[in-house]
Design a protein around this motif. Structure first.
Motif, PDB file in Angstrom:
ATOM      1  N   ASN A 163      11.424  15.249  -6.499  1.00  0.00           N
ATOM      2  CA  ASN A 163      12.693  15.845  -6.067  1.00  0.00           C
ATOM      3  C   ASN A 163      12.797  15.977  -4.550  1.00  0.00           C
ATOM      4  O   ASN A 163      13.902  15.969  -4.009  1.00  0.00           O
ATOM      5  N   ARG A 164      11.657  16.121  -3.896  1.00  0.00           N
ATOM      6  CA  ARG A 164      11.676  16.272  -2.442  1.00  0.00           C
ATOM      7  C   ARG A 164      12.124  15.006  -1.723  1.00  0.00           C
ATOM      8  O   ARG A 164      12.448  15.036  -0.551  1.00  0.00           O
ATOM      9  N   PHE A 165      12.062  13.874  -2.430  1.00  0.00           N
ATOM     10  CA  PHE A 165      12.363  12.593  -1.771  1.00  0.00           C
ATOM     11  C   PHE A 165      13.650  11.953  -2.285  1.00  0.00           C
ATOM     12  O   PHE A 165      13.916  10.796  -1.979  1.00  0.00           O
ATOM     13  N   PHE A 185       0.842  -1.194   0.000  1.00  0.00           N
ATOM     14  CA  PHE A 185       0.000   0.000   0.000  1.00  0.00           C
ATOM     15  C   PHE A 185       0.884   1.254   0.000  1.00  0.00           C
ATOM     16  O   PHE A 185       0.650   2.195  -0.762  1.00  0.00           O
ATOM     17  N   PHE A 186       1.919   1.243   0.856  1.00  0.00           N
ATOM     18  CA  PHE A 186       2.748   2.444   1.009  1.00  0.00           C
ATOM     19  C   PHE A 186       3.752   2.595  -0.129  1.00  0.00           C
ATOM     20  O   PHE A 186       4.115   3.707  -0.506  1.00  0.00           O
ATOM     21  N   VAL A 187       4.162   1.458  -0.701  1.00  0.00           N
ATOM     22  CA  VAL A 187       5.018   1.502  -1.890  1.00  0.00           C
ATOM     23  C   VAL A 187       4.221   2.160  -3.025  1.00  0.00           C
ATOM     24  O   VAL A 187       4.696   3.098  -3.688  1.00  0.00           O
ATOM     25  N   ASP A 188       3.005   1.692  -3.222  1.00  0.00           N
ATOM     26  CA  ASP A 188       2.177   2.230  -4.307  1.00  0.00           C
ATOM     27  C   ASP A 188       1.838   3.697  -4.063  1.00  0.00           C
ATOM     28  O   ASP A 188       1.834   4.501  -4.993  1.00  0.00           O
ATOM     29  N   PHE A 189       1.550   4.029  -2.786  1.00  0.00           N
ATOM     30  CA  PHE A 189       1.237   5.438  -2.504  1.00  0.00           C
ATOM     31  C   PHE A 189       2.380   6.337  -2.979  1.00  0.00           C
ATOM     32  O   PHE A 189       2.157   7.316  -3.695  1.00  0.00           O
ATOM     33  N   TYR A 190       3.623   6.013  -2.586  1.00  0.00           N
ATOM     34  CA  TYR A 190       4.728   6.906  -2.962  1.00  0.00           C
ATOM     35  C   TYR A 190       5.003   6.857  -4.460  1.00  0.00           C
ATOM     36  O   TYR A 190       5.415   7.873  -5.040  1.00  0.00           O
ATOM     37  N   ASP A 191       4.738   5.719  -5.104  1.00  0.00           N
ATOM     38  CA  ASP A 191       4.871   5.684  -6.570  1.00  0.00           C
ATOM     39  C   ASP A 191       3.876   6.653  -7.211  1.00  0.00           C
ATOM     40  O   ASP A 191       4.233   7.449  -8.073  1.00  0.00           O
ATOM     41  N   PHE A 192       2.613   6.585  -6.766  1.00  0.00           N
ATOM     42  CA  PHE A 192       1.594   7.480  -7.338  1.00  0.00           C
ATOM     43  C   PHE A 192       1.920   8.941  -7.012  1.00  0.00           C
ATOM     44  O   PHE A 192       1.836   9.814  -7.878  1.00  0.00           O
ATOM     45  N   PHE A 193       2.278   9.177  -5.731  1.00  0.00           N
ATOM     46  CA  PHE A 193       2.519  10.562  -5.300  1.00  0.00           C
ATOM     47  C   PHE A 193       3.709  11.165  -6.058  1.00  0.00           C
ATOM     48  O   PHE A 193       3.628  12.277  -6.581  1.00  0.00           O
ATOM     49  N   MET A 194       4.802  10.394  -6.176  1.00  0.00           N
ATOM     50  CA  MET A 194       5.985  10.941  -6.840  1.00  0.00           C
ATOM     51  C   MET A 194       5.761  11.077  -8.340  1.00  0.00           C
ATOM     52  O   MET A 194       6.397  11.924  -8.981  1.00  0.00           O
ATOM     53  N   SER A 195       4.858  10.261  -8.896  1.00  0.00           N
ATOM     54  CA  SER A 195       4.577  10.383 -10.338  1.00  0.00           C
ATOM     55  C   SER A 195       3.752  11.624 -10.622  1.00  0.00           C
ATOM     56  O   SER A 195       3.615  12.019 -11.781  1.00  0.00           O
ATOM     57  N   SER A 196       3.155  12.226  -9.580  1.00  0.00           N
ATOM     58  CA  SER A 196       2.242  13.334  -9.854  1.00  0.00           C
ATOM     59  C   SER A 196       2.981  14.625 -10.194  1.00  0.00           C
ATOM     60  O   SER A 196       2.397  15.510 -10.805  1.00  0.00           O
ATOM     61  N   SER A 197       4.265  14.740  -9.852  1.00  0.00           N
ATOM     62  CA  SER A 197       5.012  15.941 -10.235  1.00  0.00           C
ATOM     63  C   SER A 197       6.506  15.746  -9.975  1.00  0.00           C
ATOM     64  O   SER A 197       6.891  15.083  -9.011  1.00  0.00           O
ATOM     65  N   ASP A 198       7.341  16.340 -10.848  1.00  0.00           N
ATOM     66  CA  ASP A 198       8.795  16.250 -10.645  1.00  0.00           C
ATOM     67  C   ASP A 198       9.194  16.972  -9.361  1.00  0.00           C
ATOM     68  O   ASP A 198      10.128  16.559  -8.679  1.00  0.00           O
ATOM     69  N   ALA A 199       8.481  18.050  -9.039  1.00  0.00           N
ATOM     70  CA  ALA A 199       8.797  18.814  -7.825  1.00  0.00           C
ATOM     71  C   ALA A 199       8.634  17.928  -6.598  1.00  0.00           C
ATOM     72  O   ALA A 199       9.423  17.987  -5.652  1.00  0.00           O
ATOM     73  N   ILE A 200       7.602  17.073  -6.613  1.00  0.00           N
ATOM     74  CA  ILE A 200       7.371  16.160  -5.482  1.00  0.00           C
ATOM     75  C   ILE A 200       8.467  15.095  -5.449  1.00  0.00           C
ATOM     76  O   ILE A 200       9.063  14.832  -4.412  1.00  0.00           O
ATOM     77  N   ASN A 237       9.262  23.145   3.779  1.00  0.00           N
ATOM     78  CA  ASN A 237       8.715  24.096   2.803  1.00  0.00           C
ATOM     79  C   ASN A 237       7.840  23.395   1.757  1.00  0.00           C
ATOM     80  O   ASN A 237       8.091  23.477   0.546  1.00  0.00           O
ATOM     81  N   ILE A 238       6.847  22.674   2.257  1.00  0.00           N
ATOM     82  CA  ILE A 238       5.922  21.944   1.381  1.00  0.00           C
ATOM     83  C   ILE A 238       4.825  22.900   0.917  1.00  0.00           C
ATOM     84  O   ILE A 238       4.050  23.412   1.728  1.00  0.00           O
ATOM     85  N   GLN A 239       4.782  23.131  -0.400  1.00  0.00           N
ATOM     86  CA  GLN A 239       3.831  24.092  -0.969  1.00  0.00           C
ATOM     87  C   GLN A 239       2.388  23.660  -0.707  1.00  0.00           C
ATOM     88  O   GLN A 239       2.058  22.481  -0.905  1.00  0.00           O
ATOM     89  N   PRO A 240       1.530  24.603  -0.305  1.00  0.00           N
ATOM     90  CA  PRO A 240       0.144  24.237   0.006  1.00  0.00           C
ATOM     91  C   PRO A 240      -0.567  23.495  -1.134  1.00  0.00           C
ATOM     92  O   PRO A 240      -1.351  22.575  -0.881  1.00  0.00           O
ATOM     93  N   GLU A 241      -0.245  23.850  -2.385  1.00  0.00           N
ATOM     94  CA  GLU A 241      -0.974  23.201  -3.495  1.00  0.00           C
ATOM     95  C   GLU A 241      -0.594  21.731  -3.667  1.00  0.00           C
ATOM     96  O   GLU A 241      -1.279  20.982  -4.338  1.00  0.00           O
ATOM     97  N   TRP A 242       0.486  21.296  -3.059  1.00  0.00           N
ATOM     98  CA  TRP A 242       0.894  19.887  -3.191  1.00  0.00           C
ATOM     99  C   TRP A 242       0.002  18.948  -2.387  1.00  0.00           C
ATOM    100  O   TRP A 242      -0.009  17.739  -2.619  1.00  0.00           O
ATOM    101  N   TYR A 243      -0.717  19.483  -1.412  1.00  0.00           N
ATOM    102  CA  TYR A 243      -1.560  18.609  -0.585  1.00  0.00           C
ATOM    103  C   TYR A 243      -2.711  17.993  -1.372  1.00  0.00           C
ATOM    104  O   TYR A 243      -3.185  16.907  -1.047  1.00  0.00           O
ATOM    105  N   GLY A 244      -3.169  18.691  -2.433  1.00  0.00           N
ATOM    106  CA  GLY A 244      -4.215  18.107  -3.287  1.00  0.00           C
ATOM    107  C   GLY A 244      -3.674  16.859  -3.985  1.00  0.00           C
ATOM    108  O   GLY A 244      -4.385  15.849  -4.120  1.00  0.00           O
TER     109      GLY A 244
END
Ligand code: HEM
Length: 130
Positions: free
Chosen positions: A37-39, A20-35, A83-90
């Motif tokens: 890069n944070r990891f 579940f958590f592997v897939d979550f971070y795969d989906f989350f990191m695929s949503s933007s290069d900026a995200i 410094n996590i941008q507010p728009e990234w929470y969506g």
């Protein structure tokens, strides 16, 4: 059943499988290069465990528990720290809902709405500390 009961049980089903958590971070990191890069320097195995607890905290706060630990997360994520941008929470929420859809065999559109309702105060608190 209340939305928090539905979500509590749904999260229990999701957590049976560490993927579940592997897939979550795969989906989350695929949503933007900026995200992604944070990891780059993050120990993702440790991060998955921390997130497992963080999501549980959000659910417990929706069930009435103290929000002290979420306030700490608000502080670590704010402009002075990660410094996590507010728009990234969506994107975070979308990735989590997608992972629930993939992993919970009892997923329904109504369950998705329950998740959105339960996540909202916790996400608002952490994002609002920016
Ligand atoms: C660290 C939860 C949103 C990026 C953490 C930690 C937790 C957590 C529990 C570890 C504890 C800490 O360092 O304070 C959450 C929750 C979120 C959320 C519950 C949603 C409400 C986000 C978003 C991003 C993000 C939107 C955007 C990229 C990070 C980073 C770290 C972190 C970069 C530190 C990683 C490291 O140690 O290298 N988060 N987070 N988080 N989070 Fe979040």
């Amino acid at each position: 059943m209340t939305p928090t009961d539905l979500v509590f049980q749904s999260y229990g089903r999701c957590c049976r499988n560490d993927e579940f958590f592997v897939d979550f971070y795969d989906f989350f990191m695929s949503s933007s290069d900026a995200i992604r890069n944070r990891f780059v320097d993050t120990d993702m195995s440790a991060q998955r465990h921390l997130l497992r607890n963080g999501v549980m905290q959000i659910i417990l706060v929706a069930r009435g528990m103290s929000d002290r630990k979420l306030k700490d997360l608000g502080q670590s994520h704010n402009r002075h720290n990660y410094n996590i941008q507010p728009e990234w929470y969506g994107l975070w929420e979308e990735a989590l809902l997608k992972t629930v859809r993939v992993h919970d065999p009892e997923y329904t559109p109504e369950l998705r709405e329950a998740w959105r309702e339960v996540l909202k105060p916790g996400i608002d608190l952490i994002r609002g500390a920016y």
